[in-house]
Design an enzyme around this catalytic site. Sequence first.
Site, short mmCIF file in Angstrom:
data_model
loop_
_atom_site.label_atom_id
_atom_site.label_comp_id
_atom_site.label_asym_id
_atom_site.label_seq_id
_atom_site.Cartn_x
_atom_site.Cartn_y
_atom_site.Cartn_z
N GLU A 28 -43.10 -31.79 5.49
CA GLU A 28 -44.61 -30.84 5.05
C GLU A 28 -44.73 -31.11 3.69
O GLU A 28 -43.90 -31.69 2.85
CB GLU A 28 -44.46 -29.51 5.46
N LYS A 89 -53.86 -25.33 0.40
CA LYS A 89 -52.85 -24.81 1.39
C LYS A 89 -53.87 -25.35 2.66
O LYS A 89 -54.61 -24.69 3.03
CB LYS A 89 -52.61 -23.81 1.17
N VAL A 109 -46.19 -25.85 7.79
CA VAL A 109 -45.26 -26.34 8.96
C VAL A 109 -46.61 -26.57 10.17
O VAL A 109 -46.24 -27.39 10.92
CB VAL A 109 -44.16 -25.23 9.55
N LYS A 160 -37.90 -17.18 5.85
CA LYS A 160 -37.12 -16.29 4.84
C LYS A 160 -37.28 -14.66 5.09
O LYS A 160 -37.78 -14.10 5.76
CB LYS A 160 -38.16 -16.68 3.58
#
Length: 306
Positions: A28, A89, A109, A160
Amino acid sequence: MIPTPPIVRLSEAVATARQSGAPVVALESSVLAQGLPEPANRQADERMRLAIAARGAVPAIAAVVRGVPTMGLAGADLERFLRRDGVHKVSARDLAWAVATGADGATTVAASLALCTEAQLRVFATGGIGGVHREAPFDESADLLELSRSPVITVCAGAKSILDLPATVERLETLGVTVIGYETDEFPGFFTRHTGLALSASTTSVACIADTFRAQVALGRPSALLVVQAPPAREALDGLEVDAAVTAALAEARVAGIRGAKVTPFLLAAVERATGGRSLQANLALLEANASLAAAIAVELGALTG
Ligand code: PSU
Ligand code: MN
């Protein structure tokens, strides 16, 4: 003019690899343009690409380059992304808009999986997937839905600890995404090796991962095969330290009123400050380890890869 298929441009290196049947590993670009600060993003790019090449595979960074969906971001284009010069983004919802407006888009992703599917690339490596957020359970990363409809082996270190990990694992189950632990029977916590979240499948064999993917394709399943491995022991962080850093980061985000797509990069930067930069070293090490495992899987998968 509205573009017609095939819409994804392959770089020369990626096109050549595919023609000769060489294994390809997709990566990515949001981690380079938003997730990591400079110059760590450069180190990540280099370490991942070297790790993939060392196993005899070819890296293909996904991105929208001035409106062109691309596999194999390189050269001056890559440089622009590393310097984050006006780079947006781009998640799944943003892909068509980035194409129509000719934007530079760093793919998450979710968006990278969509491009892998379109370009028929079968192996993808990342650091950690997005998931269900802790304080706003309605903020669920588009990564999860795209994993449910992208037939791509996705290698990561879990998700995360800025996220609600138990809820994220539950959502993966609901969405029918097979999760296999490589050399672990727990869903890893990205910076931390242990979370206590048990997995239903775990293996120490790359061949077993390739077999599972072949079975999944034979079954006509539309979803990804999520391969998780713990971050390398040498750089992994202690669970309690990460918990404290995340709590502080969430409080900072609340005060600053951060919402939507800005949440993930904000929390990552806050955790980095709170751990004195050690989270950054862990991040780089696990990105490299994931790229390396993905390359080993791509080599094992052989002909199916292209
Ligand atoms: N995990 C990281 N670094 C990152 C991301 C995740 O360690 O940069 C990025 C990935 O691109 C992931 C995205 O797909 O954050 C998730 O963002 P969101 O929660 O807005 O879907
Ligand atoms: Mn979100």
